[in-house]
Design an enzyme around this catalytic site. Structure first.
Site, PDB file in Angstrom:
ATOM      1  N   GLY A 233     -27.704  20.273 -16.674  1.00 13.02           N
ATOM      2  CA  GLY A 233     -27.713  19.044 -15.991  1.00 13.02           C
ATOM      3  C   GLY A 233     -29.053  18.491 -16.433  1.00 13.02           C
ATOM      4  CD  GLU A 457     -42.332  -9.577 -15.960  1.00 11.10           C
ATOM      5  OE1 GLU A 457     -41.250  -9.320 -15.093  1.00 11.10           O
ATOM      6  OE2 GLU A 457     -42.314  -9.189 -16.791  1.00 11.10           O
TER       7      GLU A 457
END
Length: 671
Positions: A233, A457
């Site tokens: 994992g 942004e």
């Protein structure tokens, strides 16, 4: 722990040193210079004797020459070989030049006084003392050497032994296993109750523990004990923690070590340590061996070994394969291993009969993140209004280690701000700190650059709000954070599959920053570096991995086995490579033109949002709702949390290319 005692080299070395000491003392005594009475009288008459020390009890005397006489004697004769043990002679006085054996003391003194009376210029002095006892001196020196050897043995030699796990220290027991043993003497407090989430993985390893405790329950039905369990994992998902819980629950000897503990520069050491490890485990069976980061020795053989430099690692792997599934392996020893890179492990190591079970430990989902928060928040003094469900929603894509870091960072922020308990805002600030980096409010930015960052942004926020499948924006800031001049936070949908339309909308939203710069300023800057890197990787994945391009077709060049890492060639022709490049560019340019059109159609709203961002420096979801209104396609989103993560590089290559990987938030403007 180690039953192989080996040969102790200390005592032969000590005996040899003591014999050398005695022989050197005997040789030193035989080499001492002597002189008879006539020779002494001659030297004294010539004025070459400075002092004489007379020992009445031994009828001997020590003769000391003048400096001039010593220099003259040294020029005429070759100096005798120096005794190597003379450094440990404890006679603190000056060394005599000659030793004189006289007969009758009265006659010797009369002759001495007569010569001195006949030669008034002679300054020779005489003195009396007690003679040396050779046995006493020898015994004193022997005691010193015995004490020195004892100090060496207990302070240095024993420390070397304890440091390397066996007699002889690192030199003589380098092939011994470095595994740490946990048994009834060294209990581990971690249990399965301390492991939140990972329900499927816990069931698998609990069965292994139960088999060791109650083996008859399975063997009476013909079952056999599994040889190995491999935990696979991403980093921080709890693989090592799960192994600690097994050690705490199993109540059997548990050997823990890392794959790098087998690696050494000396030939044959790794294989020797593997043999020694399994010998210890078999002696204490039933037992469990846990090898963390097994890819350090389990990498596929014959990969990248162009110079022969990895032969030692391959020999270690061969020995591990033999120990796990060779002759005489019917003992109850289970091998657990953990790795982040199962794709590079050798196929012989992964086959059934060695690692019978491969358990994938994935990133936690929403309900699992809530359980992980419950575990870590139990140790923190919390505000009563803390909602664990809310915190779990704020951390999509976070591993268990990330959540532990969030809790610790929130406690530090609360203490820094003088709070009596950790509140909601502390956790949100901690998430922002971990994802975006440290705020740099005092960083000097020119007004023109700040305005460009604000529009950049605002462009991201506008596109993500106006397209259907983009992740809804939660927070935008133009306060420098980390290496970025601005950042935007999104709350991505936790989905297992992604459609072409969804990926196109994400590309469009990512390109919104650069599109806003071109729309407002008529030119572009280098601030979109991270945006361009992300859209290029995502478009490349759409074409070459997921088969989402009509022209290239239903073809995937993704290699889940990892073989392509060691290949110099490409699995397609030059013509196909040219077509792939064209299609990647086409996808990106199409979405860029789409972003330009959306921003041109909503230029007034873009200006209003950028102006608000310049005024506040940080805007939230409600500010976007004031400008654009409610989002039509996600009415279920009624909360407006302060901060969350953004789906960056959502389509990356992993073991399951169809699954989406949620990562850190977008750094909207980065120089």
């Amino acid at each position: 722990m180690n039953n192989n005692k080996g040969f102790n080299w200390f005592f032969p070395i000590a005996i040899a040193a003591i014999l050398l000491f005695f022989f050197s003392n005997m040789n030193g005594d035989s080499q001492q210079n002597t002189i008879d009475e006539e020779g002494f009288y001659k030297l004294m008459a010539e004025g070459k004797v400075q002092d004489i020390l007379i020992y009445k009890d031994t009828e001997k005397a020590d003769v000391f020459l003048t400096k001039e006489a010593k220099a003259e004697a040294a020029a005429k004769t070759t100096a005798p070989a120096k005794n190597p043990m003379s450094a440990f002679d404890f006679n603190l006085g000056p060394k005599p030049d000659y030793t004189l054996s006289y007969g009758d003391l009265q006659l010797f003194l009369e002759k001495f006084d007569k010569i001195k009376a006949d030669n008034p210029q002679i300054a020779t002095k005489k003195d009396y003392g007690m003679g040396k006892n050779p046995m006493t001196e020898l015994l004193f020196n022997a005691l010193f050497w015995i004490g020195l050897m004892a100090l060496f043995y207990f302070v240095i030699f024993r420390r070397m032994m304890s440091g390397s796990g066996g007699p002889g220290g690192q030199i003589f027991s380098i092939g011994k296993s470095r595994a740490k043993l946990f048994d009834e003497k060294e209990k581990i407090q971690t249990t399965f109750k301390d492991v939140a989430g990972l329900e499927g993985a816990k069931e698998e390893v609990q069965e292994v523990v139960d088999f060791l405790k109650n083996s008859e329950k399975y063997t009476k039905l013909g079952g056999k004990i599994p040889k190995g369990v491999l935990l696979v994992g991403p980093p921080g998902t709890g693989k090592t923690l799960l192994a600690k819980a097994v050690a705490g629950e199993a109540k059997v000897p548990f050997f823990s070590l890392s794959g790098s503990d087998f690696v050494e520069m000396f030939v044959g050491v790794g294989a020797s340590r593997v043999r020694d490890l399994f010998a210890q485990a078999k002696a204490k069976s039933p037992a469990i061996i846990f090898i963390d980061e097994i890819d350090a020795i389990g990498r596929a053989r014959g990969k990248g070994n162009f110079t022969g430099g990895n032969d030692e690692r391959e020999n270690t792997l061969n020995q591990l394969l033999t120990e796990m599934d060779g002759f005489g392996t019917d003992t109850n020893v289970i091998v657990m291993a953990a790795t982040n890179r199962a794709d590079i492990l050798d196929k012989a190591l992964m086959r059934a009969g060695r690692f019978d079970r491969s358990i994938y430990v994935d990133l936690p989902e929403l309900h699992e993140r809530k359980q992980i928060f419950d575990v870590h928040l139990a140790k923190i003094k919390l505000d009563p209004n803390i909602d664990r469900e809310f915190l779990a929603k704020q951390t999509p894509g976070f591993s268990g280690a990330d959540i532990a870091n969030v809790c610790n960072e929130a406690a530090l922020i609360a203490a820094r701000n003088g709070h009596e308990a950790v509140n909601k805002q502390d956790f949100l600030d901690a998430v922002d700190r971990i994802i975006g980096g440290l705020e740099k409010k005092n960083k000097a930015i020119k007004p023109s650059e700040k305005r460009r960052v604000a529009y950049h942004e605002a462009g991201h926020a506008t596109i993500s709000w106006l397209v259907e499948h983009a992740a809804p924006l939660l927070k935008v800031t133009i306060v420098p954070r980390g290496r970025s001049l601005g950042a935007a936070w999104y709350l991505p949908e936790e989905r297992q599959l992604t459609t072409t339309e969804q990926m196109n909308d994400e590309l469009c939203a990512t390109l919104g920053g650069r599109a806003a710069e071109e729309t407002i300023f008529g030119n572009i800057s280098t601030g979109a570096l991270s945006d361009l890197e992300r859209v290029t990787k995502q478009a490349q994945a759409m074409v070459t991995i997921y088969g989402l391009n009509d022209k290239v077709g239903n073809i995937s060049y993704y290699d889940s086995s990892g073989q392509s890492e060691y290949s110099f060639g490409k699995p397609y022709s030059e013509q196909t490579a040219k077509m792939i490049d064209e299609e990647i560019s086409k996808i990106i340019e199409t979405q860029y033109q789409r972003a330009l059109q959306i921003l041109r159609d909503n230029k007034e709203k873009l200006d209003a949002l950028a102006t608000k961002l310049l005024e506040k420096e940080v805007i939230f979801r409600e500010d976007l709702e004031d400008v654009f209104g409610k989002r039509a396609w996600d009415p279920e989103l009624t909360e407006h949390p302060v901060s969350s993560t953004h789906n960056e590089e959502s389509e990356t290559k992993d073991e399951n290319p169809g699954a989406e990987e949620v990562q850190a938030p977008e750094s909207g403007t980065q120089l």
